[in-house]
Design an enzyme around this catalytic site. Structure first.
Site: not given
Ligand code: GLA
Length: 397
Positions: A126, A183
């Site tokens: 990430d 997201d």
């Protein structure tokens, strides 16, 4: 060789967030192995953020949370492997993960080695808390090299949300898949917006490195960690899953498969759709036509409130598959039923060529027979129709 086709699996984030434990992972592994998911192609079981203790060990190693994973990560990996699945874990290129746990910046080689020792087969990496002065491409390259040096084949799932146009360089640094967007949330506008933002980039997905438009929310119905906005309907989930398959995107289930509604399990295991995603040639969809529904001024709000997605579009896609087969796919992103016409000349088949398509409805299995010149369908609001097609020569009939 890993990553030849879009990777498939399950990831803990969308439903469980920080509420993860070895018991959960064992049960998900059992469900994947016993309920047809593994057979359908779902291979990786991935633990996302929140698995670690807040501090590294005195030697600087990551430590699994002793409450959530009392037997350690090797035990979890061993169990997942014992069910014939592969095991994935999460870290981050920054100083801390998105949820504030220790992360791999300046620990890349140490962490990769640790993951290999545990038996990790997949790393999601990430981008939170990334130092301002650090070089994003270089840091992803460093982790890619660290994984190569770890002594184990570990699929590198880079997740920098499309920063620095990830689609242009992630393949070159060795990623097997790269998140290209922010997201996903479990609502229609979120996933349509994500798909639309990448329509020009699916051509940058190919064997060994795929554009990742995030984990699926299919079947979640707003249960879980990414529930914002209006829950999806069954047909909206059909739209999501089939768009991901047309895009040749990685397929990571986010729903709780232990309790998922049967019709959603069936959708996630739909062999025809998965075959489209996993086709040998890995070609992107071709946009045959796009049309906006014209909305009367007084209804305008209804169609175009401030959205991340453009929801008055009607799309026709064609995706070329191996063995001279094709998919023709119609999407009605408008809330009410619409007719969509595909003129075959727009799909490369001139009437004068003498050719047309034999068409089979992918959802119902209905054979439409041989069709020439054009095909017209009625598609309900927020729904889609997909057809598997073969060329037929009308002059030889
Ligand atoms: C970021 C990622 C998500 C998830 C969370 C975990 O937001 O994009 O997919 O991994 O972090 O904290």
């Amino acid at each position: 060789m890993i990553g030849r086709k879009p990777p498939m699996g399950w990831n803990s984030w969308n439903t469980f967030g920080s509420e993860i434990s070895e018991q959960l992972i064992f049960e998900i592994a059992d469900t994947m192995a016993e309920q047809g998911y593994q057979e359908a192609g779902y291979e990786y079981l991935v633990i996302d953020d929140c698995w670690a203790m807040k501090e590294r060990s005195p030697e600087g190693n990551l430590i699994p949370d002793t409450q959530k994973f009392p037997h350690g990560m090797k035990a979890v990996a061993d169990y997942v492997h014992s069910r014939g699945l592969k095991f994935g874990i999460y870290s981050c290129a920054g100083i801390l993960t998105c949820a504030g746990y220790p992360s791999s910046y300046d620990h890349e080689f140490q962490d990769a080695k640790q993951f290999a020792e545990w038996g990790v087969d997949f790393l999601k990496y990430d981008f939170c808390n990334f130092p301002d002065n650090a070089d994003c491409k270089n840091r992803y390259l460093i982790m890619s090299m660290a994984l190569k040096a770890s002594g184990r084949d570990i699929l590198f799932s880079a997740c920098n949300w499309g920063k620095e146009e990830s689609w242009n360089w992630m393949r070159s640094i060795g990623a097997h898949m790269y998140r290209s967007t922010g997201d996903i949330f479990d609502n229609y506008r979120s996933f349509i917006g994500i798909f639309q933002s990448q329509m020009d980039h699916f051509c940058q997905s190919a064997p060994y490195c795929f554009n990742d438009i995030d984990m699926l929310t299919v079947g979640m119905y707003n249960q879980g960690n990414v529930a914002i906005g209006k829950p999806c309907t069954d047909s909206e989930y059909r739209v999501q899953f089939s768009l991901w398959c047309l895009a040749g995107a990685p397929l990571f289930i986010g729903a709780d498969i232990r309790t998922i509604k049967p019709v959603m399990k069936e959708l996630l295991q739909n062999r025809e759709l998965i075959a489209i995603d996993q086709d040998e040639e890995c070609r992107p969809p071709y946009l045959v036509s796009k049309r906006s529904v014209s909305v009367p001024e007084e209804d305008r709000e209804h169609a175009v409130e401030p959205l991340r997605c453009v929801n008055d579009q009607l799309y026709t896609f064609m995706k070329q598959l191996s063995n001279h087969e094709f998919v023709i796919a119609y999407y009605n992103l408008f809330p009410e039923e619409q007719e969509i016409l595909c003129t075959f000349a727009d799909a490369g088949i001139l009437y004068s060529s003498g050719y047309g398509f034999s068409m089979k409805d992918i959802f119902t299995g209905e054979e439409l027979g041989n069709i020439r010149d054009y095909h017209r369908v009625t598609v309900p609001g927020h729904d889609c129709k997909l057809y598997r097609c073969r060329l037929v020569n009308f002059n030889e009939k």
